[in-house]
Write an enzyme that holds these catalytic residues in place. Structure first.
Site, short mmCIF file in Angstrom:
data_model
loop_
_atom_site.label_atom_id
_atom_site.label_comp_id
_atom_site.label_asym_id
_atom_site.label_seq_id
_atom_site.Cartn_x
_atom_site.Cartn_y
_atom_site.Cartn_z
N ASP A 69 7.39 8.87 -9.95
CA ASP A 69 8.01 7.84 -11.09
C ASP A 69 6.75 7.34 -11.81
OD1 ASP A 69 7.44 6.58 -8.39
OD2 ASP A 69 7.86 4.66 -9.38
N GLY A 115 -3.40 1.25 6.25
CA GLY A 115 -2.71 0.03 5.77
C GLY A 115 -1.37 0.64 5.32
N HIS A 116 -0.21 0.67 6.13
CA HIS A 116 0.88 1.51 5.91
C HIS A 116 1.85 0.45 5.45
CE1 HIS A 116 -0.26 4.94 8.49
NE2 HIS A 116 -0.85 4.93 7.67
N LYS A 143 2.63 7.23 3.49
CA LYS A 143 3.14 7.83 4.62
C LYS A 143 3.98 6.71 5.17
CE LYS A 143 -1.17 8.33 6.01
NZ LYS A 143 -1.99 8.31 4.77
N GLY A 170 -8.12 -4.09 -0.40
CA GLY A 170 -7.90 -4.43 -1.71
C GLY A 170 -8.80 -3.97 -2.86
N ARG A 171 -9.53 -2.92 -2.39
CA ARG A 171 -10.69 -2.50 -3.23
C ARG A 171 -9.69 -1.54 -4.26
NH1 ARG A 171 -14.49 1.11 0.58
NH2 ARG A 171 -12.65 1.30 1.44
N GLN A 210 -4.72 7.74 7.43
CA GLN A 210 -5.73 8.63 6.52
C GLN A 210 -5.03 9.80 6.05
OE1 GLN A 210 -7.21 7.06 9.72
NE2 GLN A 210 -7.06 5.43 8.61
N THR A 243 -5.53 -2.35 2.85
CA THR A 243 -6.33 -2.83 3.74
C THR A 243 -7.70 -3.81 3.17
OG1 THR A 243 -5.83 -1.22 5.09
CG2 THR A 243 -7.93 -2.37 5.86
N SER A 251 9.78 10.91 -3.68
CA SER A 251 9.75 9.43 -3.68
C SER A 251 9.51 8.88 -4.92
CB SER A 251 8.86 8.93 -2.81
OG SER A 251 8.76 7.55 -2.73
N GLY A 307 -5.69 9.92 1.85
CA GLY A 307 -5.20 8.87 2.40
C GLY A 307 -4.39 8.15 1.12
N ASP A 308 -3.72 7.08 1.65
CA ASP A 308 -3.04 6.26 0.64
C ASP A 308 -1.75 6.98 -0.09
OD1 ASP A 308 -4.51 4.06 1.47
OD2 ASP A 308 -5.85 4.83 -0.14
N GLU A 309 -0.96 7.95 0.76
CA GLU A 309 -0.19 8.71 0.17
C GLU A 309 1.16 8.28 0.06
OE1 GLU A 309 -1.95 9.82 2.66
OE2 GLU A 309 -3.04 11.53 2.01
P1 IMP Z 1 -13.64 4.35 7.81
O1 IMP Z 1 -12.37 4.94 8.33
O2 IMP Z 1 -13.58 2.63 7.69
O3 IMP Z 1 -14.97 4.47 8.46
O4 IMP Z 1 -13.89 4.60 6.15
C1 IMP Z 1 -14.19 6.09 6.04
C2 IMP Z 1 -13.70 6.54 4.81
O5 IMP Z 1 -12.44 6.71 4.86
C3 IMP Z 1 -13.80 5.78 3.69
O6 IMP Z 1 -13.98 6.28 2.27
C4 IMP Z 1 -12.59 4.84 3.47
O7 IMP Z 1 -12.33 4.19 2.33
C5 IMP Z 1 -11.61 5.97 4.04
N1 IMP Z 1 -10.42 5.28 4.67
C6 IMP Z 1 -10.30 4.97 5.84
N2 IMP Z 1 -9.07 4.65 6.07
C7 IMP Z 1 -8.30 4.88 4.92
C8 IMP Z 1 -6.95 4.52 4.54
O8 IMP Z 1 -6.05 4.35 5.58
N3 IMP Z 1 -6.48 5.06 3.47
C9 IMP Z 1 -7.50 5.48 2.59
N4 IMP Z 1 -8.89 5.77 2.80
C10 IMP Z 1 -9.07 5.42 4.07
#
Ligand code: IMP
Length: 427
Positions: A334, A40-41, A16, A303-304, A225, A301, A414, A12-14
């Protein structure tokens, strides 16, 4: 451009959102088919930043139809907040450009509450969820005790099903978690009101998508994700609760598999992960801190801070083979400027065994050692570069080596957050 699936090929968080925004004006319809507001796109247009959680990233393009399909877990209050937020900033959101499936499951407050309580219950074994109620909502869906968007539109029916759902949830909250139960009637009146506001957007999105596809319109399936967080194929149990790759499209969107067309994975030039679970190439030292800071690796999403590490060619080869990706987009190249030597994870070792393929069969990744290959870094800032030949030689070599290791071509690079900060190689 044929229809295509754009999905996360790491954890996730690539990036997209940016790629989907960029491709959106080449298609007719952008479709979210799984996940929920855990996504969180981020899209940056003319210096303005937009973070979209539920609404597809095509919303910033006039004339594109954006679909939230049946497989999405929809928090209707978040969705209304997102619609209002976009409208306030001058983006028109109407039933012409946003369509919501009547079959999508609803995330209620009790799901978010139980998400947090379940994590507390698990203690050390927690997943590190986003707290958006994703797991409890999909659990209700599988248990056949959930409510769908269509249910919200019939107040009497909605009230009855919601009361039944809450009876069970309140029993758990009170008797297992020893917490104060939810106020049933307050929830019933709040959510039936929400149904009224959403009604104009609600439709049979599957039928509309199939008709659009049959009529030759291009569809872009927006994954949320990443494949390493896929419920079946990811690092279970440290995963999300949906099918994140193109495999989730037919059931999540309600289209035949042939409607997918091409599949493009998105991956950073390094790796990050947020939440708990295996991450073999994670950097636990100052270099990891530096990478996190350079890449602004904080969840859009929650802030972690995200865990950061080197590119993992083993995991990436796995996600690209699982999805049959035709190509991939390498993002945030970059960020690696000034780092070096760069390391690439090429195999894992444990107890005398060497793994060159993702070891899905292992029940635990404890004690797994990564075999790295070193690669020279480059000191230059490449954010303004737009042509391959203008990249530093070491940077071109890094891209070529990753391509070779994963066996799938890079179709775009990118090098910044803005729409135009890309080097196209066929996409
Ligand atoms: P959940 O989808 O909120 O149940 O979280 C399950 C796992 O997926 C956790 O490790 C989250 O941090 C991770 N996760 C869920 N959505 C995202 C995302 O959009 N980006 C990155 N990690 C995510």
């Amino acid at each position: 451009m044929p229809s295509l699936s754009v999905f996360g090929a790491q954890w996730g968080d690539e990036g997209k959102g940016k790629v989907i925004d960029l491709l959106a004006d080449r298609v007719h319809v952008v479709v979210r088919y799984q996940g929920g507001a855990n996504a969180g796109h981020t899209v940056v247009v003319d210096g303005q930043k937009w973070i979209l959680h539920l609404i597809p990233s095509g919303i910033l393009h006039p004339g594109i139809v954006n679909v939230i399909a049946a497989g999405v877990a929809v928090d209707p209050i978040t969705l209304l907040g997102e619609i209002d937020g976009l409208m306030k900033r001058g983006v028109d959101v109407t039933p012409r450009n946003l369509r919501l499936s009547a079959s999508a499951h609803v995330i209620f407050d009790q799901h978010k509450r139980l998400d947090a309580l379940n994590e507390r219950w698990k203690g050390e074994g927690r997943i590190g969820t986003t707290g958006r109620g994703i797991g409890p909502c999909y659990a209700d869906k599988a248990s056949r005790t959930g409510l769908r968007i269509g249910d919200l539109l019939d107040p009497a029916h909605c009230a009855a099903r919601l009361r039944a759902n809450l009876a069970e949830k309140n029993a758990l909250i009170e008797r297992v978690h020893e917490e104060v139960p939810m106020d049933v009637e307050e929830l019933v009146s709040r959510y039936t009101a929400v149904g009224k506001r959403l009604a104009p957007f609600v439709t049979d999105t599957g039928a509309e998508l199939r008709a659009a596809w049959r009529a030759g319109k291009e569809l872009l399936f927006e994954g949320a994700q990443g494949v390493m967080l896929d419920l079946d194929h990811g690092t279970y149990p440290y995963v999300t609760s949906s099918s994140t790759g193109p495999g989730g499209i037919p059931s999540g969107a309600g289209v035949p598999p042939q409607a997918i067309g091409r599949s493009i994975g998105i991956a950073k030039a390094y790796c990050t992960r947020v939440g708990e679970g295996p991450f073999p190439t994670e950097l636990m030292d100052a270099e990891g801190e530096r990478l996190r800071a350079a890449g602004h690796e904080y969840g859009s999403t929650t802030g972690r801070p995200r865990r950061a590490g080197w590119f993992d060619a083993v995991a990436m080869r796995y996600t690209l083979s699982l999805t049959g990706a035709d190509g991939w987009v390498m993002t945030k190249l970059d960020i690696l400027g000034g780092f070096g030597p760069l390391k690439i994870g090429v195999a894992y070792h444990r107890d005398g065994e060497r793994f060159t393929e993702w070891p899905s069969h292992l029940s635990s990744f404890d004690g797994l050692e990564v075999e790295y290959e070193d690669h020279p870094g480059w000191p230059e800032d490449i954010a303004a570069v737009r042509r391959m030949e203008d990249l530093p030689e070491a940077c071109r070599g890094y891209v070529a080596r990753l391509e070779e290791l994963v066996g799938v071509p890079v179709v775009m690079l990118s090098v910044g957050a803005e729409r135009d900060a890309v080097l196209s190689r066929g996409l």
